[in-house]
Design an enzyme around this catalytic site. Structure first.
Site, PDB file in Angstrom:
ATOM      1  N   ALA A 154      22.163 -45.746 -45.924  1.00 16.32           N
ATOM      2  CA  ALA A 154      23.364 -45.124 -45.373  1.00 16.32           C
ATOM      3  C   ALA A 154      23.113 -44.955 -43.879  1.00 16.32           C
ATOM      4  CB  ALA A 154      23.585 -43.770 -46.036  1.00 16.32           C
ATOM      5  N   GLY A 174      20.637 -46.195 -49.489  1.00 16.42           N
ATOM      6  CA  GLY A 174      21.966 -46.701 -49.850  1.00 16.42           C
ATOM      7  C   GLY A 174      21.997 -48.222 -49.945  1.00 16.42           C
ATOM      8  N   GLU A 231      20.769 -48.907 -53.371  1.00 18.06           N
ATOM      9  CA  GLU A 231      21.819 -48.422 -54.279  1.00 18.06           C
ATOM     10  C   GLU A 231      22.980 -49.420 -54.338  1.00 18.06           C
ATOM     11  OE1 GLU A 231      21.792 -44.603 -52.197  1.00 18.06           O
ATOM     12  OE2 GLU A 231      21.520 -43.631 -54.141  1.00 18.06           O
ATOM     13  N   GLU A 252      14.813 -41.538 -49.381  1.00 24.37           N
ATOM     14  CA  GLU A 252      15.593 -40.367 -48.954  1.00 24.37           C
ATOM     15  C   GLU A 252      14.762 -39.095 -48.846  1.00 24.37           C
ATOM     16  OE1 GLU A 252      16.578 -42.649 -51.100  1.00 24.37           O
ATOM     17  OE2 GLU A 252      18.675 -43.164 -50.765  1.00 24.37           O
TER      18      GLU A 252
HETATM   19  N1  3HC Z   1      20.940 -45.471 -40.192  1.00 27.28           N
HETATM   20  C1  3HC Z   1      21.156 -45.510 -38.865  1.00 27.28           C
HETATM   21  N2  3HC Z   1      20.309 -46.047 -37.980  1.00 27.28           N
HETATM   22  C2  3HC Z   1      19.175 -46.549 -38.467  1.00 27.28           C
HETATM   23  C3  3HC Z   1      18.860 -46.543 -39.834  1.00 27.28           C
HETATM   24  C4  3HC Z   1      19.807 -45.977 -40.720  1.00 27.28           C
HETATM   25  N3  3HC Z   1      19.605 -45.951 -42.040  1.00 27.28           N
HETATM   26  N4  3HC Z   1      17.658 -47.108 -40.004  1.00 27.28           N
HETATM   27  C5  3HC Z   1      17.232 -47.465 -38.779  1.00 27.28           C
HETATM   28  N5  3HC Z   1      18.153 -47.131 -37.854  1.00 27.28           N
HETATM   29  C6  3HC Z   1      18.091 -47.382 -36.409  1.00 27.28           C
HETATM   30  C7  3HC Z   1      16.964 -46.636 -35.738  1.00 27.28           C
HETATM   31  O1  3HC Z   1      17.353 -45.328 -35.394  1.00 27.28           O
HETATM   32  C8  3HC Z   1      16.712 -47.511 -34.524  1.00 27.28           C
HETATM   33  O2  3HC Z   1      17.701 -47.208 -33.579  1.00 27.28           O
HETATM   34  P1  3HC Z   1      17.376 -47.244 -32.005  1.00 27.28           P
HETATM   35  O3  3HC Z   1      16.921 -48.631 -31.734  1.00 27.28           O
HETATM   36  O4  3HC Z   1      18.651 -46.861 -31.394  1.00 27.28           O
HETATM   37  O5  3HC Z   1      16.288 -46.227 -31.809  1.00 27.28           O
HETATM   38  C9  3HC Z   1      16.984 -48.916 -35.042  1.00 27.28           C
HETATM   39  O6  3HC Z   1      17.776 -48.745 -36.229  1.00 27.28           O
HETATM   40  C10 3HC Z   1      15.750 -49.697 -35.411  1.00 27.28           C
HETATM   41  O7  3HC Z   1      14.970 -48.887 -36.277  1.00 27.28           O
HETATM   42  P2  3HC Z   1      13.370 -48.882 -36.180  1.00 27.28           P
HETATM   43  O8  3HC Z   1      12.968 -48.709 -34.775  1.00 27.28           O
HETATM   44  O9  3HC Z   1      12.890 -47.905 -37.168  1.00 27.28           O
HETATM   45  O10 3HC Z   1      13.071 -50.382 -36.613  1.00 27.28           O
HETATM   46  P3  3HC Z   1      11.934 -50.960 -37.550  1.00 27.28           P
HETATM   47  O11 3HC Z   1      12.191 -52.405 -37.624  1.00 27.28           O
HETATM   48  O12 3HC Z   1      10.612 -50.470 -37.127  1.00 27.28           O
HETATM   49  O13 3HC Z   1      12.199 -50.313 -39.005  1.00 27.28           O
HETATM   50  C11 3HC Z   1      13.468 -49.680 -40.950  1.00 27.28           C
HETATM   51  C12 3HC Z   1      13.347 -50.626 -39.718  1.00 27.28           C
HETATM   52  C13 3HC Z   1      12.328 -49.968 -41.916  1.00 27.28           C
HETATM   53  C14 3HC Z   1      14.791 -49.967 -41.597  1.00 27.28           C
HETATM   54  C15 3HC Z   1      13.361 -48.230 -40.477  1.00 27.28           C
HETATM   55  O14 3HC Z   1      14.262 -48.038 -39.411  1.00 27.28           O
HETATM   56  C16 3HC Z   1      13.693 -47.217 -41.528  1.00 27.28           C
HETATM   57  O15 3HC Z   1      12.851 -46.877 -42.325  1.00 27.28           O
HETATM   58  N6  3HC Z   1      14.929 -46.716 -41.520  1.00 27.28           N
HETATM   59  C17 3HC Z   1      15.350 -45.649 -42.400  1.00 27.28           C
HETATM   60  C18 3HC Z   1      15.618 -46.169 -43.782  1.00 27.28           C
HETATM   61  C19 3HC Z   1      16.125 -45.045 -44.638  1.00 27.28           C
HETATM   62  O16 3HC Z   1      15.624 -43.933 -44.629  1.00 27.28           O
HETATM   63  N7  3HC Z   1      17.160 -45.347 -45.410  1.00 27.28           N
HETATM   64  C20 3HC Z   1      17.768 -44.349 -46.254  1.00 27.28           C
HETATM   65  C21 3HC Z   1      18.817 -43.625 -45.493  1.00 27.28           C
HETATM   66  S1  3HC Z   1      19.470 -42.247 -46.372  1.00 27.28           S
HETATM   67  C22 3HC Z   1      20.486 -42.954 -47.521  1.00 27.28           C
HETATM   68  O17 3HC Z   1      20.586 -44.134 -47.597  1.00 27.28           O
HETATM   69  C23 3HC Z   1      21.250 -42.003 -48.372  1.00 27.28           C
HETATM   70  C24 3HC Z   1      21.881 -42.675 -49.537  1.00 27.28           C
HETATM   71  O18 3HC Z   1      21.109 -42.460 -50.679  1.00 27.28           O
HETATM   72  C25 3HC Z   1      23.252 -42.170 -49.765  1.00 27.28           C
END
Ligand code: 3HC
Length: 644
Positions: free
Chosen positions: A64, A107, A110, A130
Site C-alpha cells: 500500500a 498490499g 495481498e 506490515e
Molecule cells: N509506499 C510508498 N512509498 C514507498 C513504499 C510504499 N509502500 N515503499 C517504498 N517507497 C518509497 C521510499 O520511500 C523511497 O522513496 P524516496 O526515494 O522518495 O525516498 C522509494 O520508494 C524507494 O524506496 P527504497 O529507498 O526503500 O528502495 P529499495 O530499492 O532499497 O527498497 C523496498 C525497495 C524493498 C520496496 C523498500 O522500499 C520497502 O521495504 N518498502 C516498504 C514495503 C512495505 O512495507 N510494504 C507494506 C506497506 S503497508 C501495506 O501494504 C498495508 C496493506 O496490508 C494494506
C-alpha cells in the site's frame, strides 16, 4: 477513479494489465481501481481467455502507499478500503495470473493472492512486512495467506514480517511456477494453460498445532518486546481457522484500523521515512559520483577491526587487516574462522558461502601492503597520538583517491586529517559494536572532507546493509555525545536513592534494549571514569564503584554481578551506593518508573536539541535513526526526538 498508472493491452487471447507507478508500484489512490478495471475489461472481452497482471520497472507492487498513512491518521483521508476491489479481482470469471518480480510485499502480496494464480521470477521476495510499520496486513493477507500456505507459515510471515524467496514460496504453494527469463512471456504462456479461476478464499486451511502457535507467540514476545502488532497479527491469522472468510476480513479490518490510528504505527512509519531521509544530504551536489570501493583494509585487529572486517566480507568486498602486534592479528584471523564455522554449525550460512566470506579476509604484515586498497579504516586504540601516527602512515602507503577513515567514537577527525596531506579524503566511519550486527554507521564529516568522499561512504553503507547517518565533527558526534548526559542522569537517580536495577528496569520497560547502567558495565566502568576525568566532570558514585574494583562485565562485577551475559543485582553495590550518597550528604528518596524515564530521556533529548542547534545532526530525524539503529531505542517509540 481511473489511474494512468495502470494500462492494459491484448496479447492475442491474454490481456496484460501493467502497473506503472514508480518507484515501487505502491497502491497509491487509483492504482488498485485501475487494476480492477483492467481485469474486468479482460473478462468482458470475448476474445480474452485469461488476464496477466504485471509490474513495470524493477518490481511488482511493494505495498500500500505508505505516504497515505499519515493522512489517514490525521483524518485527511478515509480509511483504506482495498478489500471490495480485491474481491472483484478474485471474483473475476476468467483466470487472473499475477506475474511477480522484485518485491511483492504487504498490499502487493495481498493483491497477488486475490489473483487466481501466481508466477514469479526466481529473485522475487514475497512478504507481509506490515508489523515493521506497527501494522498487520490490512487487505486480506491474514485470511488469504493461511489458505494458501497453512496457518503456521502464515504466522511466520505476518508475525515477524520477514520475506520469503520465490523458491520457498513455490514449495509452500504460494507461487505456482517460477519463470526463468522473460517474466511476461512466461506468465502469458502459463495463463494459456489455465482452464478456470481458483479463488483463494475457497481453499481449505491447514491448521497449526497449538504448540507451534505458542512457540511463535513466545518468540514474538521476546524478539519484539513492547510491540502490539505482532501479537495482533497472530490473533488475526489464527482467526482465519475459526471464522469464515468474510468474518475474518472484518476482524482484520478492525484491528488494522485500530493499529493504524495508534501511536506505534505512527512512530514506526516515522522511522521508515526517516531511514530514507537520512541519506539525503543537502551539501552533496546531485551530480556527485561516489568512488568505487573494490578493496578495503583495516588497521587494528581488535574487537572493532575484526567486526568491521566481517561487514566487508559479508558484503562481498575483499578486506585486508593488519595489527602492530602479530599475535593480535593471528587471534583475529582465528576468530574470523571460528565465527564462520559457528555460522555453518548453526545453519545460518551454507558451508560454501561461509568459506567464500572467510576467504575475503586476509592478514597483512604491515600497512605497506595496503597500496591497492580503495578505503583504509583505522581501528586502533582510542589514543589521539597513536591514531595520528597511523593516519600519517596511511597517507604514505595509500594510493591516490583512497578514502582514509577512522573508527573513532569521539576524537577530532580534523586533527587526524591534519596528519595527512589529503584532508579531503579523510572522514570518520563510526561502526557500533558488534560491528557486523549493529546497523548504524555514523559518517563523520570533517571540515575538509569532500562531498564525493561522503557520497562514497553513503553508497558503501548501503552495500554493507548499514543505515548511515552523517554527523558533524564534534566530541562524541551524535550518538555518544547524547549518551553521556543520559547515563549521567541515570547515575544521578542512583545517587538520589533509586537502585541501579530499578533504574535500568524502568528504561527497559519503556522499551530500550538495555538500561544505561548495564550498558556502562558492557563498555567498562573505567571507560566512563576516564571520560569524566578527561572532561573535568565531578566524580560520581560510579567512580566509587571503580575504586572497589568493579570495572563492569569484563571482571564480572560492575553495577551488577555478571556471569557471562547474565546479570543480577549485587547487594555489595547497594552498600557502596548508599555509603557514597550518605558521605556526600545527598538526600535519599523514592522514584517512580515514570520519573526515572522522564529524567533519563529528558537529558537525552536536551542534549539532542543542542546537537541539532550546533548542526552536529542535520535533522531531528537523523538523531532518531542513530538511536534506533545504534542504541537499542525502540522503533515503536519513534526515537528520542520524535514527539508523536
Ligand atoms: N509506499 C510508498 N512509498 C514507498 C513504499 C510504499 N509502500 N515503499 C517504498 N517507497 C518509497 C521510499 O520511500 C523511497 O522513496 P524516496 O526515494 O522518495 O525516498 C522509494 O520508494 C524507494 O524506496 P527504497 O529507498 O526503500 O528502495 P529499495 O530499492 O532499497 O527498497 C523496498 C525497495 C524493498 C520496496 C523498500 O522500499 C520497502 O521495504 N518498502 C516498504 C514495503 C512495505 O512495507 N510494504 C507494506 C506497506 S503497508 C501495506 O501494504 C498495508 C496493506 O496490508 C494494506
Amino acid at each position: 477513479m481511473m489511474s494512468n498508472a495502470v494500462t492494459w493491452k491484448r496479447d492475442l487471447d491474454v490481456l496484460v494489465v501493467t502497473i506503472d507507478n514508480p518507484p515501487v508500484n505502491a497502491l497509491s489512490p487509483g492504482v488498485l481501481e485501475g487494476i480492477v478495471e483492467g481485469v474486468e475489461a479482460g473478462v468482458a472481452d470475448e476474445e480474452v481467455r485469461a488476464v496477466v497482471v504485471i509490474g513495470a520497472g524493477k518490481t511488482f507492487i511493494a505495498g500500500a502507499d505508505i505516504r497515505e498513512f499519515p493522512k489517514i491518521m490525521a483524518g485527511e483521508r478515509p480509511m483504506l478500503s482495498l478489500n471490495p476491489l480485491l474481491e472483484r479481482i478474485e471474483n473475476a470469471a476468467k483466470p487472473v495470473v499475477m506475474a511477480l518480480h522484485g518485491t511483492a510485499l504487504g498490499g502487493g502480496l495481498e493483491t497477488a493472492m486475490a489473483g487466481h494464480y501466481r508466477v514469479a521470477a526466481s529473485s522475487t521476495q514475497l512478504g507481509q512486512p506490515e508489523v515493521k510499520l506497527g501494522l498487520i496486513p490490512g487487505a486480506g493477507g491474514t485470511q488469504r495467506l493461511p489458505r494458501l500456505v497453512g496457518v503456521e507459515r502464515a504466522l511466520e510471515l505476518c508475525v515477524f514480517g520477514n520475506p520469503v524467496t520465490a523458491k520457498e514460496a513455490v514449495d509452500w504453494g504460494l507461487v505456482d511456477a517460477l519463470v526463468d527469463g522473460d517474466l511476461l512471456a512466461g506468465a502469458v504462456a502459463y495463463a494459456r494453460t489455465l482452464q478456470a479461476p481458483r479463488r483463494t478464499r475457497d481453499l481449505t486451511i491447514e491448521s497449526a498445532p497449538e504448540e507451534a502457535i505458542e512457540m511463535i507467540r513466545e518468540e514474538a514476545r521476546r524478539r519484539m518486546r513492547g510491540q502490539a502488532a505482532p501479537l495482533s497479527a497472530l490473533e488475526v491469522v489464527c482467526a482465519a481457522d475459526i471464522f469464515d472468510f468474510d468474518e475474518g476480513l472484518a476482524f482484520e479490518a478492525r484491528i488494522f484500523e485500530s493499529l493504524l490510528k495508534g501511536p506505534q504505527a505512527k512512530a514506526m512509519i516515522h522511522v521508515f521515512f526517516g531511514e530514507r531521509e537520512v541519506v539525503k544530504l543537502p551539501f552533496v551536489p546531485k551530480e556527485t559520483r561516489p568512488r568505487e570501493i573494490r578493496r578495503a583494509a583495516i588497521v587494528g585487529a581488535g574487537t572493532m577491526g575484526r567486526g568491521i572486517a566481517l561487514c566487508f566480507a559479508n558484503a562481498g568486498v575483499p578486506v585486508q587487516i593488519t595489527d602492530a602486534a602479530p599475535a593480535a592479528l593471528g587471534a583475529a584471523l582465528d576468530w574470523v574462522k571460528h565465527h564462520y564455522e559457528h555460522a555453518v554449525k548453526h545453519k545460518r550460512l551454507p558451508a560454501e558461502e561461509a568459506a567464500r566470506r572467510a576467504g575475503r579476509i586476509t592478514g597483512a604484515r604491515a600497512l605497506t601492503e595496503f597500496g591497492e586498497a580503495d578505503l583504509i579504516i583505522e581501528a586502533v586504540s582510542e589514543d589521539p597520538e597513536v591514531k595520528r601516527g597511523v593516519f600519517a602512515e596511511m597517507d604514505r602507503v595509500a594510493r591516490p583517491g583512497c578514502l582514509l577513515a577512522s573508527n573513532t567514537s569521539t576524537l577530532d577527525i580534523d586533527a587526524l586529517a591534519g596528519a595527512t596531506g589529503r584532508p579531503g579524503d579523510v572522514l570518520g566511519l563510526h561502526f557500533f559494536s558488534p560491528a557486523s550486527v549493529m546497523r548504524l554507521l555514523e559518517v563523520v564529516r570533517g571540515a575538509e572532507t569532500s562531498p564525493e568522499v561522503i557520497a562514497t561512504a553513503m553508497e558503501l553503507a548501503r552495500r554493507l546493509r548499514k543505515v548511515a547517518v552523517v554527523a558533524g565533527n564534534k566530541f562524541g558526534f551524535i550518538g555518544n555525545r547524547m549518551f553521556a548526559p543520559y547515563r549521567e542522569a541515570a547515575i544521578r537517580c542512583v545517587q538520589e536513592g533509586a537502585l541501579p536495577w530499578v533504574v535500568d528496569q524502568a528504561i527497559e520497560n519503556y522499551g530500550l534494549a538495555m538500561g544505561p547502567l548495564a550498558v556502562g558495565d558492557l563498555a567498562g566502568l573505567d571507560i566512563g571514569r576516564a571520560i569524566r576525568k578527561e572532561a573535568g566532570m565531578p566524580e560520581t558514585v560510579e567512580d566509587a564503584l571503580c575504586e572497589t574494583g568493579r570495572l563492569g562485565q569484563k571482571n564480572g562485577r560492575g553495577w551488577y554481578h555478571w556471569e557471562g551475559n547474565r546479570r543480577s543485582a549485587d547487594p555489595g553495590v547497594e552498600q557502596v551506593v548508599r555509603a557514597w550518597s550518605e558521605k556526600q550528604g545527598i538526600a535519599q528518596r523514592t522514584f517512580t518508573a515514570r520519573e526515572i524515564v522522564d529524567r533519563c530521556l529528558g537529558a537525552l533529548r536536551a542534549e539532542g536539541r543542542k546537537v541539532l542547534e550546533e548542526g552536529v545532526a542535520l535533522r531531528a530525524v537523523d538523531i532518531d535513526i542513530v538511536y534506533v539503529h545504534g542504541y537499542g531505542y525502540p522503533a515503536w517509540r519513534g526515537g528520542p526526538m520524535f514527539d508523536g
